[in-house]
Design a protein around this motif. Structure first.
Motif, short mmCIF file in Angstrom:
data_model
loop_
_atom_site.label_atom_id
_atom_site.label_comp_id
_atom_site.label_asym_id
_atom_site.label_seq_id
_atom_site.Cartn_x
_atom_site.Cartn_y
_atom_site.Cartn_z
N ARG A 6 0.83 -1.21 0.00
CA ARG A 6 0.00 0.00 0.00
C ARG A 6 0.86 1.26 0.00
O ARG A 6 0.55 2.23 -0.68
N HIS A 7 1.95 1.24 0.76
CA HIS A 7 2.87 2.38 0.75
C HIS A 7 3.50 2.55 -0.63
O HIS A 7 3.64 3.66 -1.13
N GLU A 8 3.86 1.43 -1.23
CA GLU A 8 4.48 1.47 -2.55
C GLU A 8 3.53 2.05 -3.60
O GLU A 8 3.93 2.88 -4.42
N ARG A 9 2.30 1.60 -3.60
CA ARG A 9 1.32 2.11 -4.58
C ARG A 9 1.11 3.61 -4.40
O ARG A 9 1.05 4.36 -5.37
N TYR A 10 0.98 4.03 -3.14
CA TYR A 10 0.79 5.46 -2.87
C TYR A 10 2.04 6.24 -3.30
O TYR A 10 1.92 7.30 -3.93
N ALA A 11 3.21 5.72 -3.00
CA ALA A 11 4.46 6.38 -3.40
C ALA A 11 4.53 6.53 -4.92
O ALA A 11 4.96 7.58 -5.43
N ASP A 14 2.77 12.12 -9.94
CA ASP A 14 2.25 13.48 -9.79
C ASP A 14 3.37 14.49 -9.52
O ASP A 14 3.12 15.65 -9.29
N LYS A 15 4.62 14.02 -9.55
CA LYS A 15 5.81 14.84 -9.31
C LYS A 15 5.84 15.43 -7.89
O LYS A 15 6.43 16.47 -7.65
N ASN A 16 5.22 14.73 -6.97
CA ASN A 16 5.27 15.10 -5.55
C ASN A 16 6.38 14.26 -4.93
O ASN A 16 6.14 13.27 -4.24
N TYR A 17 7.61 14.66 -5.20
CA TYR A 17 8.77 13.84 -4.87
C TYR A 17 9.01 13.72 -3.37
O TYR A 17 9.36 12.64 -2.90
N ASP A 18 8.82 14.77 -2.62
CA ASP A 18 9.05 14.71 -1.17
C ASP A 18 8.16 13.65 -0.52
O ASP A 18 8.63 12.80 0.25
N ASP A 19 6.87 13.70 -0.82
CA ASP A 19 5.94 12.74 -0.22
C ASP A 19 6.15 11.34 -0.78
O ASP A 19 5.98 10.34 -0.07
N SER A 20 6.53 11.26 -2.05
CA SER A 20 6.81 9.96 -2.65
C SER A 20 7.99 9.29 -1.94
O SER A 20 7.94 8.10 -1.61
N ILE A 21 9.03 10.06 -1.70
CA ILE A 21 10.21 9.53 -1.00
C ILE A 21 9.83 9.05 0.39
O ILE A 21 10.22 7.96 0.81
N SER A 22 9.02 9.81 1.09
CA SER A 22 8.57 9.41 2.43
C SER A 22 7.78 8.10 2.37
O SER A 22 7.97 7.22 3.21
N ALA A 77 13.24 1.98 -6.42
CA ALA A 77 12.21 3.00 -6.63
C ALA A 77 12.52 4.24 -5.80
O ALA A 77 12.34 5.38 -6.27
N LEU A 78 12.98 4.05 -4.57
CA LEU A 78 13.35 5.18 -3.72
C LEU A 78 14.50 5.96 -4.36
O LEU A 78 14.47 7.20 -4.41
N LYS A 79 15.50 5.26 -4.84
CA LYS A 79 16.63 5.93 -5.49
C LYS A 79 16.16 6.74 -6.70
O LYS A 79 16.64 7.86 -6.93
N TYR A 80 15.23 6.19 -7.46
CA TYR A 80 14.71 6.90 -8.62
C TYR A 80 13.97 8.16 -8.19
O TYR A 80 14.14 9.23 -8.79
N ALA A 81 13.14 8.05 -7.15
CA ALA A 81 12.40 9.21 -6.66
C ALA A 81 13.35 10.31 -6.19
O ALA A 81 13.14 11.49 -6.47
N ILE A 82 14.42 9.92 -5.51
CA ILE A 82 15.42 10.89 -5.06
C ILE A 82 16.12 11.55 -6.25
O ILE A 82 16.33 12.76 -6.27
N LEU A 86 2.26 9.33 -6.10
CA LEU A 86 2.88 10.61 -5.77
C LEU A 86 4.03 10.92 -6.73
O LEU A 86 4.19 12.06 -7.17
N LEU A 87 4.80 9.91 -7.05
CA LEU A 87 5.90 10.07 -7.99
C LEU A 87 5.38 10.51 -9.36
O LEU A 87 5.92 11.44 -9.97
#
Length: 85
Positions: free
Chosen positions: A28-33, A39-47, A65-70, A36-37
């Motif tokens: 569920r966290h992954e899908r939400y992340a 939607d270009k909401n990178y801060d929340d996606s990383i969280s 995926a985290l590395k990509y978001a960062i 967010l990614l």
């Protein structure tokens, strides 16, 4: 789910609720992340990716995926202006 009908932005509250209500559910966290990614909401996606990793340590695809978001977050940061001397 709204996401499956092509309405990703409208589905965000649904995914946030699912993520918040299941702190140990990495999926569920992954899908939400991911939403967010997209939607270009990178801060929340990383969280959200960090929460997914905390729920399922050692999951390589989550780390990638985290590395990509960062990386995306850094590429969107304004470039500092260097003053000429």
């Amino acid at each position: 789910l709204l996401y499956k009908t092509g309405k990703a932005k409208e589905s965000m509250p649904e995914y946030k609720l699912a993520s918040d209500s299941s702190p140990q559910d990495s999926y569920r966290h992954e899908r939400y992340a991911y939403l967010l990614l997209c939607d270009k909401n990178y801060d929340d996606s990383i969280s959200a990716y960090k929460r997914a990793i905390a729920a399922k340590p050692g999951e390589g695809r989550l780390v990638q995926a985290l590395k990509y978001a960062i990386q995306m977050q850094k590429s969107q940061s304004p470039t500092p202006q260097v003053k000429a001397k």
